[in-house]
Motif scaffolding. Structure first.
Motif, PDB file in Angstrom:
ATOM      1  N   ALA A   1       0.813  -0.877  -0.148  1.00  0.00           N
ATOM      2  CA  ALA A   1      -0.203   0.135   0.053  1.00  0.00           C
ATOM      3  C   ALA A   1       0.963   1.439  -0.096  1.00  0.00           C
ATOM      4  N   PRO A   2       0.570   2.199  -1.022  1.00  0.00           N
ATOM      5  CA  PRO A   2       1.428   3.621  -0.695  1.00  0.00           C
ATOM      6  C   PRO A   2       0.852   4.121   0.698  1.00  0.00           C
ATOM      7  N   ALA A   3       2.454   4.971   1.205  1.00  0.00           N
ATOM      8  CA  ALA A   3       2.066   5.589   2.194  1.00  0.00           C
ATOM      9  C   ALA A   3       3.271   6.935   1.371  1.00  0.00           C
ATOM     10  N   THR A   4       2.762   8.236   2.806  1.00  0.00           N
ATOM     11  CA  THR A   4       3.652   9.119   2.529  1.00  0.00           C
ATOM     12  C   THR A   4       3.512   9.709   4.212  1.00  0.00           C
ATOM     13  N   PHE A   5       4.803  10.071   3.578  1.00  0.00           N
ATOM     14  CA  PHE A   5       5.640  10.449   5.631  1.00  0.00           C
ATOM     15  C   PHE A   5       6.584  12.086   4.925  1.00  0.00           C
ATOM     16  N   ARG A   6       5.974  12.763   5.381  1.00  0.00           N
ATOM     17  CA  ARG A   6       5.882  14.329   5.607  1.00  0.00           C
ATOM     18  C   ARG A   6       6.567  15.335   6.919  1.00  0.00           C
ATOM     19  N   PHE A   7       7.415  15.575   6.741  1.00  0.00           N
ATOM     20  CA  PHE A   7       8.012  16.708   7.370  1.00  0.00           C
ATOM     21  C   PHE A   7       8.360  18.208   7.794  1.00  0.00           C
ATOM     22  N   SER A   8       8.682  19.183   8.180  1.00  0.00           N
ATOM     23  CA  SER A   8      10.005  20.211   8.466  1.00  0.00           C
ATOM     24  C   SER A   8       9.686  20.859   9.667  1.00  0.00           C
ATOM     25  N   THR A   9      11.224  21.371   9.534  1.00  0.00           N
ATOM     26  CA  THR A   9      11.414  22.295  10.319  1.00  0.00           C
ATOM     27  C   THR A   9      10.825  23.092  10.804  1.00  0.00           C
ATOM     28  N   ALA A  10      10.174  23.707   9.827  1.00  0.00           N
ATOM     29  CA  ALA A  10       9.114  25.151   9.702  1.00  0.00           C
ATOM     30  C   ALA A  10       8.156  25.138  10.380  1.00  0.00           C
ATOM     31  N   ASP A  11       7.970  24.258  10.776  1.00  0.00           N
ATOM     32  CA  ASP A  11       6.429  23.225  11.291  1.00  0.00           C
ATOM     33  C   ASP A  11       7.211  23.337  13.745  1.00  0.00           C
ATOM     34  N   TRP A  12       8.169  23.101  13.453  1.00  0.00           N
ATOM     35  CA  TRP A  12       8.695  23.074  14.784  1.00  0.00           C
ATOM     36  C   TRP A  12       9.172  24.230  15.696  1.00  0.00           C
ATOM     37  N   PRO A  13       8.713  24.536  16.688  1.00  0.00           N
ATOM     38  CA  PRO A  13       9.370  26.040  17.723  1.00  0.00           C
ATOM     39  C   PRO A  13      10.810  25.933  17.409  1.00  0.00           C
ATOM     40  N   ALA A  14      11.197  27.341  17.323  1.00  0.00           N
ATOM     41  CA  ALA A  14      12.891  27.616  17.253  1.00  0.00           C
ATOM     42  C   ALA A  14      13.279  26.541  18.307  1.00  0.00           C
ATOM     43  N   ARG A  15      12.746  26.835  19.498  1.00  0.00           N
ATOM     44  CA  ARG A  15      13.907  26.085  20.938  1.00  0.00           C
ATOM     45  C   ARG A  15      13.793  25.223  20.500  1.00  0.00           C
ATOM     46  N   ASP A  16      13.216  24.724  20.129  1.00  0.00           N
ATOM     47  CA  ASP A  16      12.741  22.790  19.909  1.00  0.00           C
ATOM     48  C   ASP A  16      13.260  21.917  19.042  1.00  0.00           C
ATOM     49  N   ARG A  17      13.598  22.710  18.211  1.00  0.00           N
ATOM     50  CA  ARG A  17      13.593  22.422  16.277  1.00  0.00           C
ATOM     51  C   ARG A  17      14.906  21.709  16.236  1.00  0.00           C
ATOM     52  N   LEU A  18      16.585  22.057  16.512  1.00  0.00           N
ATOM     53  CA  LEU A  18      17.272  20.767  17.242  1.00  0.00           C
ATOM     54  C   LEU A  18      17.136  19.384  17.611  1.00  0.00           C
ATOM     55  N   ALA A  19      16.456  19.208  18.562  1.00  0.00           N
ATOM     56  CA  ALA A  19      16.640  18.428  19.419  1.00  0.00           C
ATOM     57  C   ALA A  19      15.166  17.356  18.683  1.00  0.00           C
ATOM     58  N   ILE A  20      14.224  17.915  18.334  1.00  0.00           N
ATOM     59  CA  ILE A  20      13.561  17.262  16.817  1.00  0.00           C
ATOM     60  C   ILE A  20      13.820  17.121  16.274  1.00  0.00           C
ATOM     61  N   TRP A  21      15.233  17.515  15.422  1.00  0.00           N
ATOM     62  CA  TRP A  21      15.911  17.128  14.265  1.00  0.00           C
ATOM     63  C   TRP A  21      16.664  15.496  14.781  1.00  0.00           C
ATOM     64  N   ARG A  22      17.717  16.393  15.480  1.00  0.00           N
ATOM     65  CA  ARG A  22      18.981  15.086  15.678  1.00  0.00           C
ATOM     66  C   ARG A  22      17.914  13.768  16.481  1.00  0.00           C
ATOM     67  N   GLU A  23      16.936  13.847  17.325  1.00  0.00           N
ATOM     68  CA  GLU A  23      16.560  12.558  17.922  1.00  0.00           C
ATOM     69  C   GLU A  23      14.851  11.915  17.586  1.00  0.00           C
ATOM     70  N   SER A  24      14.400  12.942  17.513  1.00  0.00           N
ATOM     71  CA  SER A  24      12.898  12.149  17.121  1.00  0.00           C
ATOM     72  C   SER A  24      12.734  12.167  15.331  1.00  0.00           C
ATOM     73  N   ILE A  25      13.424  12.360  14.868  1.00  0.00           N
ATOM     74  CA  ILE A  25      13.504  12.306  13.395  1.00  0.00           C
ATOM     75  C   ILE A  25      15.332  12.302  12.848  1.00  0.00           C
ATOM     76  N   GLY A  26      16.196  12.484  13.273  1.00  0.00           N
ATOM     77  CA  GLY A  26      16.885  12.465  12.646  1.00  0.00           C
ATOM     78  C   GLY A  26      17.281  10.906  12.960  1.00  0.00           C
ATOM     79  N   ARG A  27      17.555  10.471  13.782  1.00  0.00           N
ATOM     80  CA  ARG A  27      18.587   8.817  14.727  1.00  0.00           C
ATOM     81  C   ARG A  27      16.962   8.567  14.551  1.00  0.00           C
ATOM     82  N   THR A  28      16.286   8.162  14.883  1.00  0.00           N
ATOM     83  CA  THR A  28      14.669   7.795  15.365  1.00  0.00           C
ATOM     84  C   THR A  28      14.558   7.055  13.805  1.00  0.00           C
ATOM     85  N   VAL A  29      13.839   8.495  13.193  1.00  0.00           N
ATOM     86  CA  VAL A  29      13.030   8.282  11.899  1.00  0.00           C
ATOM     87  C   VAL A  29      13.795   7.860  10.733  1.00  0.00           C
ATOM     88  N   ILE A  30      14.813   8.357  10.144  1.00  0.00           N
ATOM     89  CA  ILE A  30      15.135   8.501   9.167  1.00  0.00           C
ATOM     90  C   ILE A  30      16.576   8.004   9.068  1.00  0.00           C
TER      91      ILE A  30
END
Length: 337
Positions: free
Chosen positions: A20-49
């Motif tokens: 089945a087709p699936a779509t995954f989307r994200f953008s750091t522009a949608d996250w609070p500036a103060r949390d952007r680096l932490a979310i990118w590194r841990e929640s997205i960088g190492r965990t998701v992609i």
């Protein structure tokens, strides 16, 4: 360029199993500036992609992606800036797929297999998911990535390792058409289900094989299947984007697509139509959409005719009546559905 075309979570189906087709989307522009680096590194960088990522400098960084998972292929559209992304040995997932990255704008610096390459705009670079890789994005880089199972390409390209980290120049027709075809799919809001997905994936395999370097027999199959389909799609897209131009001609379209007029004619003849019939049908369909669009109620019939490329109002009226069994005025007067 990122290794993964789609996030993996534990027991998620492998690329060959996913139907089945699936779509995954994200953008750091949608996250609070103060949390952007932490979310990118841990929640997205190492965990998701599954990338070890960090900004290159203290300035702002940006990352966004839209990834489409099709049966046997992951297709991603990425935009990264001021970032270093590494696939370390610890993050390898045990797969042996191939990743074809195509730079749309900007120039990433990629290190893989002890080689360094710069993917200039329009060029493509082939990499392997079985080995570590580092990609650097000093300024904004937009690119496509196709993650392909090795076994799908070996009938066309027996030794894809020979093409790893060998930049493919943008002026190769198969690369131009692969970029167009993949970009069009990524722009679609919905992907058709079932057999059509497999047909689309097969065409992408064909184009990727031609880009990487298919054998003579493999190239013959790919050219008669995926390449021909992509050529026809590109020609139709060219026509659709120039419908309002009264000078829309076979010669003009062929020149823009770097084909001969006879080649363009053959593409339509294979579908039992012609260039002129397709243009007329596309113009009439666009005229119908405008005639039934409430936002165009204040425009007169003649302006709509000229908008879609008809220079003769009488001919426009006759053509609309033949196609839809009603005059433009009657179509406009129909109740909204």
């Amino acid at each position: 360029m990122p290794q993964q075309g789609m996030p993996r979570h534990g027991n998620e189906p492998t690329m060959s199993e996913q139907q089945a087709p699936a779509t995954f989307r994200f953008s750091t522009a949608d996250w609070p500036a103060r949390d952007r680096l932490a979310i990118w590194r841990e929640s997205i960088g190492r965990t998701v992609i599954q990338l070890d990522t960090e900004p290159l400098s203290d300035g702002a960084f940006h990352a966004e992606a839209t990834v489409l998972a099709l049966p046997g292929l992951w297709l991603g559209s990425w935009a990264l800036a001021n970032l270093r992304a590494a696939v370390t040995r610890e993050l390898l997932d045990g797969s042996d797929d191939l990743v074809l990255g195509i730079a749309l704008s900007g120039a990433p610096i990629i290190t893989h297999r002890r080689r360094e390459a710069t993917g200039d705009t329009g060029d493509a670079i082939l990499m392997s998911t079985a080995e570590p890789r580092v990609s650097v994005y000093p300024s904004l880089v937009r690119f496509l990535s196709l993650r392909l199972p090795r076994k799908a390409l070996t009938p066309f390209v027996p030794n894809p390792e020979d093409a790893l980290m060998r930049p493919v120049p943008r002026d190769i027709e198969a690369l131009r058409l692969l970029t167009f075809y993949a970009d069009e799919l990524n722009r679609m809001d919905r992907m058709a289900a079932g057999e059509l997905q497999h047909v689309v994936v097969t065409h992408l395999y064909d184009l990727a094989a031609l880009v990487i370097g298919a054998t003579r027999d493999g190239a013959a199959v790919a050219e008669n299947r995926g390449l021909r389909t992509a050529r026809r799609a590109a020609v139709k897209a060219d026509i659709n984007s120039h419908l309002g131009d009264p000078a829309l001609t076979l010669t003009a379209v062929a020149a823009r697509q770097r084909l001969s007029p006879r080649s363009v004619q053959r593409l339509f003849a294979e579908q039992d139509t012609s260039f002129s019939e397709y243009v007329l049908g596309a113009r009439l369909a666009q005229a119908y959409r405008l005639l039934t669009d409430p936002r165009w109620r204040d425009r007169n019939i003649s302006s709509i005719a000229f908008e879609v490329g008809f220079g003769d109002l009488s001919y426009f009226n006759r053509a609309v009546r033949r196609r839809y069994g009603a005059t433009p005025s009657e179509i406009r007067a129909m109740p909204e559905r």
